[in-house]
Design a protein around this motif. Structure first.
Motif, PDB file in Angstrom:
ATOM      1  N   MET A   1      -0.935   5.411  -0.227  1.00 52.30           N
ATOM      2  CA  MET A   1      -2.004   5.774   0.701  1.00 52.30           C
ATOM      3  C   MET A   1      -2.069   7.265   0.974  1.00 52.30           C
TER       4      MET A   1
ATOM      5  N   ALA B   1       0.836  -1.202   0.000  1.00 57.26           N
ATOM      6  CA  ALA B   1       0.000   0.000   0.000  1.00 57.26           C
ATOM      7  C   ALA B   1       0.872   1.253   0.000  1.00 57.26           C
TER       8      ALA B   1
ATOM      9  N   VAL C   1       4.456  -0.041   2.713  1.00 51.87           N
ATOM     10  CA  VAL C   1       3.230   0.562   3.249  1.00 51.87           C
ATOM     11  C   VAL C   1       3.479   2.020   3.651  1.00 51.87           C
ATOM     12  N   THR C   2       2.655   2.916   3.111  1.00 49.33           N
ATOM     13  CA  THR C   2       2.680   4.318   3.520  1.00 49.33           C
ATOM     14  C   THR C   2       1.509   4.538   4.473  1.00 49.33           C
ATOM     15  N   PRO C   3       1.783   4.768   5.765  1.00 47.20           N
ATOM     16  CA  PRO C   3       0.661   4.950   6.698  1.00 47.20           C
ATOM     17  C   PRO C   3      -0.076   6.238   6.362  1.00 47.20           C
TER      18      PRO C   3
ATOM     19  N   GLN D   1       7.216   8.733   5.640  1.00 50.39           N
ATOM     20  CA  GLN D   1       6.590   7.762   6.545  1.00 50.39           C
ATOM     21  C   GLN D   1       6.585   6.333   6.011  1.00 50.39           C
TER      22      GLN D   1
END
Lengths: 243, 243
Positions: B125, B122, B235-237, B226
């Motif tokens: 995001m 992801a 994964v990008t929060p 991030q």
């Protein structure tokens, strides 16, 4: 161990789902989602178990999906648009760290940028930036910095979440940032309810966009220096004609 | 008067087509496209009339489609990915100015940015920029300006066309631009042959990406500040966890 599929349903009607999304939904006995999106598919699949949570309970929604998978059932978590673009995909991986045995698979969908572009014509034919104007999770200073950087480098810009009840003047503020670098007659477009009943769109200038009425169902497009209006469509030439 | 549908087939296998794309293909007796993409669907639809042109004859391909529509047949122009992202949608409108009576409709598809993101986890995001490294139709200075602006404003960056035989060192040059603003340990990802046989992916740092082997079938993702590697996924929060 079962699997959680995070499925993008596309921006509106189910005709924008992919065949892969349809197959994944068919496969899963349990469907989890935000109430509104679950209602969109309930009539098509009456024999599933449905688990829903309201808008703000995203972490709980991911936990519910992962818990069902631990119990041994394949689970479909459904999202509007693409789960990987401002959607639930990231949070599912973050929450999934506590459930290391559950496999997570993202099934991509049409996101509002490409779905809305198709309604307007062809605005995204060249380099583009996607920016959300929601400052719920991002400081406004960071949003402003991105708007200015993207405008300065002549990106086509696609804005998600351009407005809400609490943020009525955000689009105006965003336009002012972009007007520092983009011409006031830059060709822009907006699409409301992409792929749904009552879909509507409008092409206008950046100056006009500043005072346009938008809501949370609207996606906004700001052209680059080359973007034109052509027979009522918003078109960014890529350059083939000049080669 | 008949209609030209410009249809995105998605990045690879036909399971990434939307139901709308399938319906549009069903409807059209004539299918026009670049030879390679037409071959992908010929076996599924043996009873259609196929018109193809090789890679460089994009304008001719649009004219062929429009001419068939003038003769009274609905035509499907097929493209890989999404026709509206570095695809044929824009050129079809530009060419269509000479055929004012032919209606053009864009049927969106999954583009490599969202299809590749789903393979990696992801990464998209949060706000992201899509940049093509091909300087066939864009001066390199403009590409460099966009890379630096996007890196400076901490966008996630997705690179299309990261390399070709004539442009072997372009990804390295692009990484050097981004390294002016992004940390060398920034989490990056690359996906090759999205949705096709032999699909592969790799997660690596921006420093490692500089010397990575890529080709024209690779899509590259560069994280923001991030972005993390999480159980082998990129994964990008988005920030929900902190609310």
């Amino acid at each position: 161990m079962s699997k959680v599929y995070v499925i993008g349903l596309g921006p509106g009607a189910d005709r924008q789902m992919t065949l892969e999304a349809v197959a994944a939904l068919d496969r899963c006995p349990v469907i989890v989602g935000y109430t509104v999106y679950v209602d969109l598919i309930k009539t098509e699949y009456p024999d599933k178990t449905y688990l829903t949570t309201p808008m703000t309970q995203e972490v709980k929604r991911c936990q519910m999906a992962l818990e069902e998978a631990v119990k041994g059932q394949d689970v479909a978590m459904v999202c509007s648009g693409d789960a990987g673009v401002y959607g639930m995909a990231g949070l599912m991986y973050e929450t999934g760290v506590q459930y290391p045995d559950v496999e997570i698979e993202i099934v991509p969908g049409i996101t509002s940028a490409t779905g809305g572009a198709a309604v307007l014509g062809a605005p995204l034919m060249h380099d583009f930036a996607v920016i959300s104007l929601s400052d719920l999770l991002t400081p406004w200073e960071k949003i402003e910095k991105r708007l200015k950087a993207a405008a300065m480098a002549d990106f086509v810009i696609c804005l998600y979440n351009p407005s809400s009840k609490k943020r009525r003047d955000y689009l105006k503020k965003a336009c002012e940032c972009m007007l520092e670098y983009k011409r006031s007659e830059t060709v822009c477009g907006m699409v409301r309810n992409i792929g749904r009943d009552g879909e509507s769109h409008r092409i206008l200038t950046l100056e006009e966009l500043k005072d346009a009425e938008v809501d949370m169902f609207t996606t906004v497009f700001v052209g680059n220096e080359q973007t034109k209006q052509m027979n009522g469509k918003m078109v960014t030439p890529r350059g083939y004609q000049n080669v």
